[in-house]
Write an enzyme that holds these catalytic residues in place. Sequence first.
Site, PDB file in Angstrom:
ATOM      1  CB  SER A  46       2.000   0.285  -9.573  1.00 38.98           C
ATOM      2  OG  SER A  46       0.776   0.857  -9.137  1.00 38.98           O
TER       3      SER A  46
ATOM      4  CD  GLU B 136       0.745   1.496  -1.330  1.00 43.51           C
ATOM      5  OE1 GLU B 136       0.041   0.475  -1.293  1.00 43.51           O
ATOM      6  OE2 GLU B 136       0.739   2.315  -2.280  1.00 43.51           O
ATOM      7  N   PRO B 137       3.022  -0.456  -2.693  1.00 48.98           N
ATOM      8  CG  PRO B 137       2.709  -2.755  -2.376  1.00 48.98           C
ATOM      9  CD  PRO B 137       2.801  -1.466  -1.624  1.00 48.98           C
ATOM     10  CE1 TYR B 138      -3.285   3.098  -7.646  1.00 45.18           C
ATOM     11  CE2 TYR B 138      -2.932   4.726  -5.918  1.00 45.18           C
ATOM     12  CZ  TYR B 138      -3.448   4.382  -7.156  1.00 45.18           C
ATOM     13  OH  TYR B 138      -4.096   5.327  -7.913  1.00 45.18           O
ATOM     14  CG  LEU B 139       1.145   5.606  -3.092  1.00 44.85           C
ATOM     15  CD1 LEU B 139       1.706   6.419  -1.928  1.00 44.85           C
ATOM     16  CD2 LEU B 139       0.116   6.415  -3.862  1.00 44.85           C
TER      17      LEU B 139
END
Length: 347
Positions: A137, A132-135
């Site tokens: 990053s 998942e992009p936020y996690l």
Amino acid sequence: MLIAVTGGTGFLGAHTVAALLRRGHRVRLLARDPGAAPSTVDVAAGDVTDPAAARRLVDGADVLLHAAGVYTFDSRRRGELWRVNVHGTEVVLAAARRAGTGRIVHVSTVGALYPAAEPSIGPASPVGGSREPYLASKAAAERIAREHRADGAPVAVTHPPALLGPDDPHLGDQNARLRAVLRGLTPIWPGRGLPVGDVRDSAELHARLLTGEAPGGAFFGPGHFLTTREYLATVRAATGRALPAVFLPPRALYPVGWLADRLQRAWPWALPVQYGAIHVCATAVPVAADAPAAGVAARPVLDTVRDTVAWLHAAGWLTRRQAGTALSSAVRTGPGSGTVQTEEVLP
């Protein structure tokens, strides 16, 4: 003591800066908009991805708090997540090491450790492998911080939970979600749970770390692990509202989140349904009971929700009807305050 801070005009950063100023320390912020910084701090103008600005920030500083980051599950901001959360961490921590900064506190998140192989997370937990992009990053940024620590740098990493609380400069993700709940926009919920904490407690944790009151290398923001049913029950208790809802297994909602993310790329307003938020509920686990929190106890989550709702109303984000009975029993404090006072909150 001169304390350098990135992200000091954000939610957690602003509360932490207030806690540091109350202790009598000098603070220097890195800010893209110097006008957004309080008049009581020094400002180094610039962005976390600018090496020259990072050098100006840490020049002569005793310690550094790296709290800057983009916290969003908005599918339109993937590039920004990597640029700020990952590349910004590379730039700022490298500048601090070259300047010989005495202690570096990197703000990660509990989500950087998801999905976890164990039933709880703690200081020994490995960085997670979520896509998942936020996690992803935040996990990449934490790896950078851990590499510096493994190389001998005085780096501490903190893992705040999902933060609620008053005095949010930009109405961040969690406060916006609570607002959406009270506006009736989230009648369908994923099962399982999430960690919830008060921004003022995590600010106190950071103030203790930065001022040398709590040595160590890994800390967890004070908070509570709530099932989504418990979270909604707390909101109902805080507001006296019924808030009808249906709970479904998180993975049954994955297709809905996936479709909402693609719709969001064309829809100009933020949607209350996001794949990332569903994924967090699906993968979240509690923090181990003995995980270090620098001696900061988590305040009751009901107090946090009441205070947040009262602030959302006072700031114009909620109507009196939407805020319900929270307006008559809120616990109000200023940014980062450790003093709690109960008072009547009027519309």
